[in-house]
Design a protein around this motif. Structure first.
Motif, PDB file in Angstrom:
ATOM      1  N   MET A  45      -7.304 -54.015 -55.359  1.00 13.74           N
ATOM      2  CA  MET A  45      -7.444 -53.036 -54.284  1.00 13.74           C
ATOM      3  C   MET A  45      -8.721 -52.209 -54.452  1.00 13.74           C
ATOM      4  O   MET A  45      -9.451 -51.965 -53.494  1.00 13.74           O
ATOM      5  N   ALA A  46      -8.990 -51.782 -55.690  1.00 20.47           N
ATOM      6  CA  ALA A  46     -10.208 -51.008 -55.949  1.00 20.47           C
ATOM      7  C   ALA A  46     -11.449 -51.863 -55.729  1.00 20.47           C
ATOM      8  O   ALA A  46     -12.467 -51.387 -55.206  1.00 20.47           O
ATOM      9  N   SER A  47     -11.387 -53.123 -56.112  1.00 21.23           N
ATOM     10  CA  SER A  47     -12.538 -54.012 -55.927  1.00 21.23           C
ATOM     11  C   SER A  47     -12.840 -54.224 -54.452  1.00 21.23           C
ATOM     12  O   SER A  47     -13.995 -54.113 -54.012  1.00 21.23           O
ATOM     13  N   ILE A  48     -11.804 -54.535 -53.676  1.00 18.27           N
ATOM     14  CA  ILE A  48     -12.012 -54.766 -52.241  1.00 18.27           C
ATOM     15  C   ILE A  48     -12.448 -53.470 -51.550  1.00 18.27           C
ATOM     16  O   ILE A  48     -13.369 -53.462 -50.725  1.00 18.27           O
ATOM     17  N   GLY A  49     -11.781 -52.360 -51.895  1.00 18.11           N
ATOM     18  CA  GLY A  49     -12.124 -51.091 -51.276  1.00 18.11           C
ATOM     19  C   GLY A  49     -13.566 -50.686 -51.532  1.00 18.11           C
ATOM     20  O   GLY A  49     -14.227 -50.095 -50.672  1.00 18.11           O
ATOM     21  N   SER A  50     -14.079 -50.999 -52.724  1.00 20.09           N
ATOM     22  CA  SER A  50     -15.435 -50.583 -53.090  1.00 20.09           C
ATOM     23  C   SER A  50     -16.517 -51.474 -52.485  1.00 20.09           C
ATOM     24  O   SER A  50     -17.588 -50.991 -52.118  1.00 20.09           O
ATOM     25  N   TYR A  51     -16.259 -52.784 -52.374  1.00 14.39           N
ATOM     26  CA  TYR A  51     -17.348 -53.716 -52.072  1.00 14.39           C
ATOM     27  C   TYR A  51     -17.159 -54.531 -50.796  1.00 14.39           C
ATOM     28  O   TYR A  51     -18.076 -55.248 -50.392  1.00 14.39           O
ATOM     29  N   PHE A  52     -15.998 -54.433 -50.153  1.00 16.69           N
ATOM     30  CA  PHE A  52     -15.738 -55.260 -48.972  1.00 16.69           C
ATOM     31  C   PHE A  52     -16.734 -54.987 -47.853  1.00 16.69           C
ATOM     32  O   PHE A  52     -17.248 -55.910 -47.220  1.00 16.69           O
ATOM     33  N   THR A  53     -17.012 -53.703 -47.616  1.00 19.83           N
ATOM     34  CA  THR A  53     -17.951 -53.377 -46.526  1.00 19.83           C
ATOM     35  C   THR A  53     -19.347 -53.925 -46.811  1.00 19.83           C
ATOM     36  O   THR A  53     -20.016 -54.440 -45.913  1.00 19.83           O
ATOM     37  N   PHE A  54     -19.785 -53.844 -48.084  1.00 25.39           N
ATOM     38  CA  PHE A  54     -21.105 -54.371 -48.431  1.00 25.39           C
ATOM     39  C   PHE A  54     -21.160 -55.893 -48.240  1.00 25.39           C
ATOM     40  O   PHE A  54     -22.165 -56.440 -47.788  1.00 25.39           O
ATOM     41  N   TYR A  55     -20.056 -56.562 -48.591  1.00 26.75           N
ATOM     42  CA  TYR A  55     -20.001 -58.019 -48.418  1.00 26.75           C
ATOM     43  C   TYR A  55     -20.122 -58.388 -46.938  1.00 26.75           C
ATOM     44  O   TYR A  55     -20.886 -59.295 -46.569  1.00 26.75           O
ATOM     45  N   LEU A  56     -19.377 -57.690 -46.097  1.00 19.97           N
ATOM     46  CA  LEU A  56     -19.423 -57.988 -44.664  1.00 19.97           C
ATOM     47  C   LEU A  56     -20.815 -57.728 -44.094  1.00 19.97           C
ATOM     48  O   LEU A  56     -21.328 -58.517 -43.284  1.00 19.97           O
ATOM     49  N   MET A  57     -21.430 -56.625 -44.514  1.00 21.56           N
ATOM     50  CA  MET A  57     -22.758 -56.284 -44.003  1.00 21.56           C
ATOM     51  C   MET A  57     -23.794 -57.313 -44.444  1.00 21.56           C
ATOM     52  O   MET A  57     -24.665 -57.718 -43.660  1.00 21.56           O
ATOM     53  N   HIS A  58     -23.709 -57.737 -45.696  1.00 22.14           N
ATOM     54  CA  HIS A  58     -24.714 -58.666 -46.223  1.00 22.14           C
ATOM     55  C   HIS A  58     -24.484 -60.093 -45.720  1.00 22.14           C
ATOM     56  O   HIS A  58     -25.438 -60.789 -45.329  1.00 22.14           O
ATOM     57  N   HIS A  59     -23.210 -60.536 -45.747  1.00 18.27           N
ATOM     58  CA  HIS A  59     -22.927 -61.945 -45.445  1.00 18.27           C
ATOM     59  C   HIS A  59     -22.916 -62.227 -43.946  1.00 18.27           C
ATOM     60  O   HIS A  59     -23.344 -63.312 -43.519  1.00 18.27           O
ATOM     61  N   PHE A  60     -22.428 -61.267 -43.157  1.00 14.11           N
ATOM     62  CA  PHE A  60     -22.294 -61.499 -41.714  1.00 14.11           C
ATOM     63  C   PHE A  60     -23.264 -60.670 -40.890  1.00 14.11           C
ATOM     64  O   PHE A  60     -23.314 -60.816 -39.664  1.00 14.11           O
ATOM     65  N   GLY A  61     -24.007 -59.761 -41.533  1.00 14.68           N
ATOM     66  CA  GLY A  61     -25.009 -58.979 -40.826  1.00 14.68           C
ATOM     67  C   GLY A  61     -24.446 -57.991 -39.826  1.00 14.68           C
ATOM     68  O   GLY A  61     -25.111 -57.668 -38.838  1.00 14.68           O
ATOM     69  N   ILE A  62     -23.234 -57.497 -40.061  1.00 14.76           N
ATOM     70  CA  ILE A  62     -22.639 -56.553 -39.118  1.00 14.76           C
ATOM     71  C   ILE A  62     -23.008 -55.123 -39.519  1.00 14.76           C
ATOM     72  O   ILE A  62     -23.294 -54.847 -40.686  1.00 14.76           O
TER      73      ILE A  62
END
Length: 266
Positions: A235-252
């Motif tokens: 939960m801490a891992s997803i909460g901390s880095y999920f937004t960065f992953y989406l921004m970098h991988h999908f460009g949103i």
């Protein structure tokens, strides 16, 4: 031949007002915790932080919230502290104010620590009060208490997308107003708790507590700790880095990434 006795329900009536207040306070507490995670994209750009430094913010918050919590629980088991709850929320309030105006990375870490300390103070006594106000319906009371916290956790990214992303880091301090509401609710709860501390609990007739060997209890507690650790690890891992992953991988954009995090948490 032994039979299992059904749990006795306490003669004490359910206190719906107290349950509503403690659940709402849990929502406020966990909402401001999740705001720390949700604000990461803003402060990463503002302070030019690395992902390691972002992880250290999470570590600081989680360590203070976790390490101090059993110490608070041990202390309040020996000597209940009804008004420790608004004090804990005051620590969270100071953390949010500092987070909104933190001039550097060190102050961000201090703000995360203050919010973590507030959470550590809040949870042990709040759980005890939810049980006391349950009227014997412990499962219902604990569920109501947990729903408030889970809903607050999910609200963090939604609020970040609507307020903090467009208005910047300083907007985090605006949520000190929510902490003031939490302090008022917890002062009411603390007053109720102080009045009920000396009330004897009715005895459960015909029910004997089950006793288990210490080794069995230790083994069960160890399993529960492993399960909780595994849950909060991801939960801490997803909460901390999920937004960065989406921004970098999908460009949103940041706001849209926060909405995806909200969907996950809710």
């Amino acid at each position: 031949m032994s039979t299992l006795a059904s749990p006795a329900v306490s003669a004490r009536p359910v206190s719906p007002g107290v349950l509503a207040a403690i659940s709402s306070s849990h929502m406020v507490n966990d909402m401001m915790q999740s705001l720390i995670l949700a604000i990461y994209p803003v402060i990463k750009g503002g302070f030019n932080l690395s992902f390691t430094q972002i992880g250290l913010i999470t570590l600081t918050y989680q360590l203070t919230a976790s390490i101090f919590q059993p110490l608070v629980g041990l202390a309040t088991d020996r000597r209940p502290a009804p008004y420790s709850l608004p004090i804990g929320m005051a620590s969270t309030l100071c953390g949010m104010l500092l987070l909104g105006f933190a001039p550097n990375y060190a102050m961000v870490l201090l703000a995360a620590a203050l919010v973590g300390i507030g959470s550590a103070i809040f949870h042990p006594e709040a759980s005890r009060i939810a049980r006391l106000a349950s009227g014997g319906r412990h499962g219902l009371a604990q569920s109501v208490f947990q729903v408030g916290g889970n809903f607050g956790t999910a609200l963090g990214p939604l609020i970040a997308a609507a307020v903090i992303v467009p208005y910047g880091q300083h907007a985090a301090s605006w949520f000190a107003g929510a902490a003031l509401i939490g302090i008022a609710l917890l002062t009411y709860v603390g007053r109720w708790y102080s009045l009920h501390l000396g009330v004897p609990r009715p005895a459960a007739h015909g029910v004997t507590a089950a006793r288990h060997p210490p080794r069995t209890i230790a083994r069960v507690l160890a399993i529960l700790l492993v399960l909780i650790f595994s849950k909060y690890f991801y939960m801490a891992s997803i909460g901390s880095y999920f937004t960065f992953y989406l921004m970098h991988h999908f460009g949103i954009p940041v706001a849209q990434a926060q909405l995806h995090l909200f969907a996950f948490l809710v």
